[in-house]
Write an enzyme that holds these catalytic residues in place. Structure first.
Site, PDB file in Angstrom:
ATOM      1  N   GLU A  24      13.523   6.043   0.188  1.00 42.94           N
ATOM      2  CA  GLU A  24      12.312   5.444  -0.381  1.00 42.94           C
ATOM      3  C   GLU A  24      12.598   4.918  -1.775  1.00 42.94           C
ATOM      4  O   GLU A  24      13.239   5.595  -2.585  1.00 42.94           O
ATOM      5  CB  GLU A  24      11.223   6.529  -0.427  1.00 42.94           C
ATOM      6  CG  GLU A  24       9.836   6.008  -0.202  1.00 42.94           C
ATOM      7  CD  GLU A  24       9.656   5.323   1.157  1.00 42.94           C
ATOM      8  OE1 GLU A  24       9.658   4.078   1.180  1.00 42.94           O
ATOM      9  OE2 GLU A  24       9.508   6.028   2.173  1.00 42.94           O
ATOM     10  N   HIS A  25      12.135   3.702  -2.055  1.00 41.29           N
ATOM     11  CA  HIS A  25      12.356   3.023  -3.328  1.00 41.29           C
ATOM     12  C   HIS A  25      13.853   2.784  -3.583  1.00 41.29           C
ATOM     13  O   HIS A  25      14.278   2.644  -4.725  1.00 41.29           O
ATOM     14  CB  HIS A  25      11.742   3.807  -4.501  1.00 41.29           C
ATOM     15  CG  HIS A  25      10.230   3.769  -4.487  1.00 41.29           C
ATOM     16  ND1 HIS A  25       9.509   2.773  -5.091  1.00 41.29           N
ATOM     17  CD2 HIS A  25       9.327   4.598  -3.918  1.00 41.29           C
ATOM     18  CE1 HIS A  25       8.208   3.000  -4.916  1.00 41.29           C
ATOM     19  NE2 HIS A  25       8.062   4.098  -4.202  1.00 41.29           N
ATOM     20  N   THR A  26      14.627   2.777  -2.515  1.00 38.47           N
ATOM     21  CA  THR A  26      16.055   2.466  -2.674  1.00 38.47           C
ATOM     22  C   THR A  26      16.339   0.999  -2.356  1.00 38.47           C
ATOM     23  O   THR A  26      17.339   0.461  -2.802  1.00 38.47           O
ATOM     24  CB  THR A  26      16.920   3.339  -1.732  1.00 38.47           C
ATOM     25  OG1 THR A  26      16.296   3.342  -0.444  1.00 38.47           O
ATOM     26  CG2 THR A  26      17.056   4.743  -2.238  1.00 38.47           C
ATOM     27  N   SER A  59      -8.305 -14.949   9.804  1.00 36.21           N
ATOM     28  CA  SER A  59      -8.050 -13.519  10.000  1.00 36.21           C
ATOM     29  C   SER A  59      -9.308 -12.854  10.544  1.00 36.21           C
ATOM     30  O   SER A  59     -10.327 -12.798   9.864  1.00 36.21           O
ATOM     31  CB  SER A  59      -7.663 -12.857   8.672  1.00 36.21           C
ATOM     32  OG  SER A  59      -7.748 -11.446   8.812  1.00 36.21           O
ATOM     33  N   SER A 117       1.719  -3.705   6.625  1.00 32.35           N
ATOM     34  CA  SER A 117       0.993  -4.783   7.295  1.00 32.35           C
ATOM     35  C   SER A 117       1.379  -6.114   6.659  1.00 32.35           C
ATOM     36  O   SER A 117       1.363  -7.155   7.310  1.00 32.35           O
ATOM     37  CB  SER A 117      -0.513  -4.563   7.187  1.00 32.35           C
ATOM     38  OG  SER A 117      -0.944  -4.643   5.844  1.00 32.35           O
ATOM     39  N   ASP A 162      11.128  -3.971   4.372  1.00 31.87           N
ATOM     40  CA  ASP A 162       9.960  -4.130   5.244  1.00 31.87           C
ATOM     41  C   ASP A 162      10.139  -5.308   6.191  1.00 31.87           C
ATOM     42  O   ASP A 162       9.880  -5.211   7.389  1.00 31.87           O
ATOM     43  CB  ASP A 162       8.686  -4.347   4.408  1.00 31.87           C
ATOM     44  CG  ASP A 162       8.358  -3.139   3.551  1.00 31.87           C
ATOM     45  OD1 ASP A 162       9.050  -2.108   3.694  1.00 31.87           O
ATOM     46  OD2 ASP A 162       7.426  -3.227   2.740  1.00 31.87           O
ATOM     47  N   TYR A 212       4.464  -0.049  -8.747  1.00 33.02           N
ATOM     48  CA  TYR A 212       5.645  -0.429  -7.971  1.00 33.02           C
ATOM     49  C   TYR A 212       6.532  -1.333  -8.818  1.00 33.02           C
ATOM     50  O   TYR A 212       7.735  -1.110  -8.961  1.00 33.02           O
ATOM     51  CB  TYR A 212       5.192  -1.171  -6.713  1.00 33.02           C
ATOM     52  CG  TYR A 212       6.266  -1.367  -5.681  1.00 33.02           C
ATOM     53  CD1 TYR A 212       6.380  -0.510  -4.600  1.00 33.02           C
ATOM     54  CD2 TYR A 212       7.174  -2.413  -5.793  1.00 33.02           C
ATOM     55  CE1 TYR A 212       7.371  -0.693  -3.646  1.00 33.02           C
ATOM     56  CE2 TYR A 212       8.166  -2.600  -4.856  1.00 33.02           C
ATOM     57  CZ  TYR A 212       8.260  -1.742  -3.786  1.00 33.02           C
ATOM     58  OH  TYR A 212       9.250  -1.921  -2.854  1.00 33.02           O
TER      59      TYR A 212
HETATM   60  P1  ADP Z   1       0.885  -2.619   3.334  1.00 34.61           P
HETATM   61  O1  ADP Z   1       1.940  -3.665   3.467  1.00 34.61           O
HETATM   62  O2  ADP Z   1       1.450  -1.265   3.071  1.00 34.61           O
HETATM   63  O3  ADP Z   1      -0.069  -2.579   4.491  1.00 34.61           O
HETATM   64  P2  ADP Z   1       0.170  -4.287   1.135  1.00 34.61           P
HETATM   65  O4  ADP Z   1      -0.776  -4.121   0.007  1.00 34.61           O
HETATM   66  O5  ADP Z   1       1.580  -4.612   0.835  1.00 34.61           O
HETATM   67  O6  ADP Z   1       0.038  -2.984   2.045  1.00 34.61           O
HETATM   68  O7  ADP Z   1      -0.362  -5.454   2.096  1.00 34.61           O
HETATM   69  C1  ADP Z   1      -1.702  -5.487   2.505  1.00 34.61           C
HETATM   70  C2  ADP Z   1      -2.220  -6.898   2.327  1.00 34.61           C
HETATM   71  O8  ADP Z   1      -1.662  -7.770   3.347  1.00 34.61           O
HETATM   72  C3  ADP Z   1      -3.715  -7.015   2.535  1.00 34.61           C
HETATM   73  O9  ADP Z   1      -4.413  -6.691   1.338  1.00 34.61           O
HETATM   74  C4  ADP Z   1      -3.857  -8.484   2.905  1.00 34.61           C
HETATM   75  O10 ADP Z   1      -3.788  -9.300   1.750  1.00 34.61           O
HETATM   76  C5  ADP Z   1      -2.614  -8.736   3.731  1.00 34.61           C
HETATM   77  N1  ADP Z   1      -2.939  -8.496   5.160  1.00 34.61           N
HETATM   78  C6  ADP Z   1      -2.499  -7.492   5.938  1.00 34.61           C
HETATM   79  N2  ADP Z   1      -3.037  -7.586   7.199  1.00 34.61           N
HETATM   80  C7  ADP Z   1      -3.831  -8.675   7.186  1.00 34.61           C
HETATM   81  C8  ADP Z   1      -4.665  -9.311   8.168  1.00 34.61           C
HETATM   82  N3  ADP Z   1      -4.782  -8.820   9.392  1.00 34.61           N
HETATM   83  N4  ADP Z   1      -5.345 -10.423   7.796  1.00 34.61           N
HETATM   84  C9  ADP Z   1      -5.211 -10.924   6.557  1.00 34.61           C
HETATM   85  N5  ADP Z   1      -4.453 -10.369   5.594  1.00 34.61           N
HETATM   86  C10 ADP Z   1      -3.765  -9.267   5.886  1.00 34.61           C
HETATM   87 MG    MG Z   2       3.307  -4.299   1.916  1.00 37.74          MG
END
Ligand code: ADP
Ligand code: MG
Length: 377
Positions: A24-26, A59, A117, A162, A212
């Site tokens: 993690e964080h590497t 979305s 995500s 990621d 981060y």
């Molecule tokens: P993680 O990657 O851990 O889920 P992040 O903060 O890096 O968290 O990314 C989340 C962001 O990615 C959301 O705030 C949004 O901007 C974008 N995102 C993720 N999923 C969707 C989606 N289904 N529709 C639109 N934007 C999305």
């Molecule tokens: Mg992310």
């Protein structure tokens, strides 16, 4: 404005989130990580719309869309739009074949919970455009351009893990990835009768992006100091324990702690791979607990909710290891749990967590899965 949500897709792509077993964080310190994609995905549907440059992306999760012109867009004040624009911007540097298209996004994974995500979205979007317009990019180029996109457009100084995991994963395996050379090896994830359980704290302490980036800068400061004695060093990956000790007197205590954590964590990844190969899951679990300790006290990216869950897990003989996964300050813990105890563990952790914080936990099993894929046609 009305967005086009229903159209006959010419292409459907599934793009997964990821876990990281350890390391993690590497990644942004060009070290080792051990991630895999999981069966939590975002589905993206695409169709060309016949125009030269007009595009719409909608979305379903945010119930928001964005329309733009390929020849004329800039960074947006609306966060999620930059994941879209960033990818288009990076693709445009490599190809002029993009034309007007419509795209819809449907997510079956939590956002902001450390299972990326953001990478699922960027990678699925880039992968789909590559296919739809025959751009001829290979997977490695997709990984690199989506990584740049998150750096430059979104502004998260993330490493490459990621995006790499989202695109390159193979079902049933974790990837030992060297983030310096991008050399990678697929390691079979044979952990039966144990399972990987994620507990989502359902908190996100808004510190994630700023802290981060601060951690990334602190590591850079460490490297700059070490460079004064060892000019050959480019990143923390090049630093040995001897070098770090030699430079300790030159460093602020906080910078030293950050560097020390990263060096130790790189070693833990390699040890974890040995443990996996020898099916020594106890050792793997102990390494996960050590990582959590490092993230809590030395790297300081944990939070009370995460610490509570990791501490709670220690009462169970059937839980071999647990730690915060992802950027920190909320999101998920990853737990190595005997299959017979998964339900009890989730039930008891949920009850205790709710009693302590008045927040509902969500839990799911993480199954190593294939990377970004076309599911239609
Ligand atoms: P993680 O990657 O851990 O889920 P992040 O903060 O890096 O968290 O990314 C989340 C962001 O990615 C959301 O705030 C949004 O901007 C974008 N995102 C993720 N999923 C969707 C989606 N289904 N529709 C639109 N934007 C999305
Ligand atoms: Mg992310």
């Amino acid at each position: 404005m009305q967005f086009i949500k229903k159209f006959s897709p010419q292409l459907v792509v599934e793009s997964p989130g990821r876990i990281n077993l350890i390391g993690e964080h590497t990644d942004y310190n060009l070290g080792y990580v051990l991630p895999t994609a999981i069966k939590k995905k975002i589905t993206l549907k695409f169709a060309k719309n016949g125009s030269d440059s007009k595009c719409e992306v909608y979305s379903y999760d945010l119930k928001r869309g964005v329309s733009f012109d390929l020849d004329n867009f800039t960074k947006s004040d609306v966060g999620w739009e930059n994941y879209i624009f960033g990818v288009i911007h990076e693709i445009s540097k490599k190809s002029d074949k993009l034309k007007g298209f419509n795209c819809t996004i449907e997510s079956y994974m939590p956002t902001g919970s450390g299972i990326s995500s953001s990478a699922a979205l960027e990678c699925g979007f880039a992968y789909g455009l590559n296919e739809l317009f025959n751009l001829g990019l290979n997977n490695r180029e997709i990984v690199e351009l989506t990584h740049h996109s998150e750096h430059n457009y979104v502004g998260t100084k993330c490493g490459i893990m990621d995006q790499f995991a989202s695109v390159m994963s193979k079902e049933g395996h974790v990837i030992l990835l060297d983030c310096r050379s991008l050399e990678h090896t697929y390691i079979p994830m044979t952990i039966a009768p144990y399972k990987l359980v994620l507990l989502n704290t359902n908190v996100s302490h808004n510190l994630v992006t700023s802290e981060y980036n601060t951690r990334s800068e602190e590591c850079e400061q460490g490297v700059a100091i070490i460079k004064t004695e060892f000019p050959e060093v480019v990143s923390l990956r090049d630093v040995t324990e001897t070098m770090l000790q030699a430079c300790k007197p030159l460093m602020d205590a906080v910078i030293y702690k950050r560097c020390e954590y990263v060096l130790e964590e790189n070693n833990r990844v390699l040890e974890a791979v040995e443990a996996l190969k020898e099916n020594d899951l106890r050792r793997l679990g102990q390494l996960m607990y050590k990582t959590h300790k490092g993230l809590r006290y030395d790297y300081e990216v944990s939070c009370v909710e995460l610490d509570f869950l990791v501490d709670f897990s220690k009462q169970f003989d059937a839980v071999l290891g647990a730690r915060v996964m992802g950027g920190g300050f909320g999101g998920c813990t990853i737990n190595l749990v005997h299959e017979d105890t998964v339900d009890t563990f989730i039930e008891e952790a949920s009850a205790a967590y709710f009693k302590e914080f008045n927040i509902k936990l969500t839990a799911f099993e993480a199954l190593p899965s294939e990377g970004t894929s076309i599911i239609y046609p």
